[in-house]
Design a protein around this motif. Structure first.
Motif, PDB file in Angstrom:
ATOM      1  N   ARG A 116       4.867   6.267   6.073  1.00 44.85           N
ATOM      2  CA  ARG A 116       5.801   5.163   6.317  1.00 44.85           C
ATOM      3  C   ARG A 116       7.149   5.677   6.801  1.00 44.85           C
ATOM      4  O   ARG A 116       7.755   5.093   7.711  1.00 44.85           O
ATOM      5  N   ALA A 117       7.607   6.759   6.203  1.00 39.44           N
ATOM      6  CA  ALA A 117       8.911   7.313   6.578  1.00 39.44           C
ATOM      7  C   ALA A 117       8.933   7.745   8.039  1.00 39.44           C
ATOM      8  O   ALA A 117       9.971   7.660   8.711  1.00 39.44           O
ATOM      9  N   ALA A 118       7.796   8.208   8.550  1.00 35.88           N
ATOM     10  CA  ALA A 118       7.717   8.685   9.932  1.00 35.88           C
ATOM     11  C   ALA A 118       7.144   7.638  10.890  1.00 35.88           C
ATOM     12  O   ALA A 118       7.013   7.910  12.082  1.00 35.88           O
ATOM     13  N   ARG A 119       6.789   6.455  10.349  1.00 39.01           N
ATOM     14  CA  ARG A 119       6.062   5.467  11.154  1.00 39.01           C
ATOM     15  C   ARG A 119       4.861   6.158  11.792  1.00 39.01           C
ATOM     16  O   ARG A 119       4.672   6.141  13.019  1.00 39.01           O
ATOM     17  N   GLY A 120       4.078   6.768  10.920  1.00 36.67           N
ATOM     18  CA  GLY A 120       3.014   7.656  11.361  1.00 36.67           C
ATOM     19  C   GLY A 120       1.729   6.949  11.768  1.00 36.67           C
ATOM     20  O   GLY A 120       1.639   5.722  11.826  1.00 36.67           O
ATOM     21  N   HIS A 121       0.718   7.767  12.029  1.00 42.16           N
ATOM     22  CA  HIS A 121      -0.544   7.300  12.601  1.00 42.16           C
ATOM     23  C   HIS A 121      -1.693   7.843  11.750  1.00 42.16           C
ATOM     24  O   HIS A 121      -1.774   9.042  11.489  1.00 42.16           O
ATOM     25  N   VAL A 122      -2.589   6.956  11.332  1.00 41.47           N
ATOM     26  CA  VAL A 122      -3.780   7.344  10.570  1.00 41.47           C
ATOM     27  C   VAL A 122      -4.996   7.185  11.471  1.00 41.47           C
ATOM     28  O   VAL A 122      -5.248   6.094  11.999  1.00 41.47           O
ATOM     29  N   VAL A 123      -5.744   8.273  11.656  1.00 43.21           N
ATOM     30  CA  VAL A 123      -6.949   8.236  12.484  1.00 43.21           C
ATOM     31  C   VAL A 123      -8.160   8.523  11.602  1.00 43.21           C
ATOM     32  O   VAL A 123      -8.233   9.559  10.936  1.00 43.21           O
ATOM     33  N   PHE A 124      -9.094   7.592  11.589  1.00 42.40           N
ATOM     34  CA  PHE A 124     -10.349   7.770  10.863  1.00 42.40           C
ATOM     35  C   PHE A 124     -11.439   8.126  11.869  1.00 42.40           C
ATOM     36  O   PHE A 124     -11.737   7.330  12.765  1.00 42.40           O
ATOM     37  N   LEU A 154      -6.125  -1.351   5.861  1.00 41.24           N
ATOM     38  CA  LEU A 154      -4.904  -0.546   5.944  1.00 41.24           C
ATOM     39  C   LEU A 154      -4.057  -0.962   7.137  1.00 41.24           C
ATOM     40  O   LEU A 154      -2.827  -1.082   7.034  1.00 41.24           O
ATOM     41  N   ARG A 155      -4.708  -1.215   8.265  1.00 42.63           N
ATOM     42  CA  ARG A 155      -3.976  -1.610   9.477  1.00 42.63           C
ATOM     43  C   ARG A 155      -3.193  -2.899   9.235  1.00 42.63           C
ATOM     44  O   ARG A 155      -2.005  -2.999   9.572  1.00 42.63           O
ATOM     45  N   ALA A 156      -3.846  -3.879   8.633  1.00 39.39           N
ATOM     46  CA  ALA A 156      -3.187  -5.158   8.381  1.00 39.39           C
ATOM     47  C   ALA A 156      -2.044  -5.021   7.374  1.00 39.39           C
ATOM     48  O   ALA A 156      -0.994  -5.652   7.515  1.00 39.39           O
ATOM     49  N   GLU A 157      -2.269  -4.171   6.379  1.00 35.76           N
ATOM     50  CA  GLU A 157      -1.259  -4.002   5.333  1.00 35.76           C
ATOM     51  C   GLU A 157      -0.033  -3.239   5.813  1.00 35.76           C
ATOM     52  O   GLU A 157       1.100  -3.525   5.392  1.00 35.76           O
ATOM     53  N   GLU A 158      -0.246  -2.245   6.667  1.00 37.86           N
ATOM     54  CA  GLU A 158       0.833  -1.326   7.026  1.00 37.86           C
ATOM     55  C   GLU A 158       1.518  -1.637   8.345  1.00 37.86           C
ATOM     56  O   GLU A 158       2.466  -0.945   8.726  1.00 37.86           O
ATOM     57  N   GLN A 159       1.067  -2.666   9.052  1.00 38.35           N
ATOM     58  CA  GLN A 159       1.745  -3.041  10.296  1.00 38.35           C
ATOM     59  C   GLN A 159       3.237  -3.282  10.090  1.00 38.35           C
ATOM     60  O   GLN A 159       4.056  -2.814  10.895  1.00 38.35           O
TER      61      GLN A 159
END
Length: 233
Positions: A116-124, A154-159
């Motif tokens: 969150r601090a970096a507005r990062g990217h999660v790739v599955f 996760l996508r919906a929650e963290e947008q």
């Protein structure tokens, strides 16, 4: 600008190739593996050593890193057991679900403040089996369908927090797992008809470099002429 990216299963195959490509472009890699020896020869800035089969150890391992910001995590590690439902043992089910879905969920949870601090990217790194399941794929496909659900939630929650989430569905690419699958099926294997790990890795690295005003939610990847998985007659 250099990014810090965590790669699970970095000791071999696609994970090692990802670590190499990310390092080559100037990124800092946090390489995960089950043992320190597995990371011999793998380019990395920092390491994260724990067994995904024991997810209770994940939170402490992440805390020891002391990460304040993390630009991305690539959930690459996984296991597969091929067999009919009648053949799939309880141990196989437990191991597959723990490594392929419970551990990525727990690792993501532990990393979220830094992401969150970096507005990062999660790739599955998912699979074609995460979209449709065929005979003998029950435990693996179930874990990959669950991984898709994790990514969607996760996508919906963290947008609102600026965290981007991508599911990648590669099919028939040249790895030890693909060879293992073919052996378990007693099927032929032709790496010339599979996508190379270099191509898959480049695609994932490019996803991490997409402009800030867009996200690729899902991406399917296949070779032009894949060799079907069929038992030898």
């Amino acid at each position: 600008m250099s990014k810090t990216i965590l790669v699970t299963g970095a000791g071999r195959g696609l994970g090692r190739t990802l670590a190499e490509q990310l390092t080559a472009r100037g990124d800092k890699v946090i390489a995960h593996a089950r043992s320190e020896s597995a990371l011999d020869g793998v380019p990395h800035d920092r390491k994260l050593v724990f067994d995904l089969a024991e997810p209770a150890a994940i939170a402490d391992a992440v805390a020891e890193l002391g990460l304040e910001r993390l630009d991305g995590v690539i959930h690459n590690a996984g296991v597969v057991h091929i067999g009919t439902v009648a053949e799939q043992s309880l141990e196989w089910w437990q191991q597959t679900l723990t490594i392929n879905i419970t551990a990525p969920a727990e690792l993501t949870r532990a990393l979220l403040p830094a992401l969150r601090a970096a507005r990062g990217h999660v790739v599955f790194v998912n699979s074609g089996a995460g979209i449709s399941a065929g005979p003998k794929w029950s435990s693996y496909a179930a874990s990959k369908h669950a991984l898709r659900a994790l990514a969607d939630s996760l996508r919906a929650e963290e947008q609102p927090n600026g965290v981007r989430v991508t599911s990648v569905y590669p099919s028939h690419f040249a790895t030890d797992m693909q060879r293992s699958v073919r052996e378990q099926y007693d099927a032929d294997y032709d790496p010339a008809r599979a996508t190379s790990p270099d191509s898959i890795a480049k695609t994932i690295v490019d996803l991490l470099n997409t402009p800030a005003d867009m996200v690729v939610n899902e991406l399917r990847i296949e070779p032009p002429n894949p060799l079907p998985i069929r038992a030898r007659s």
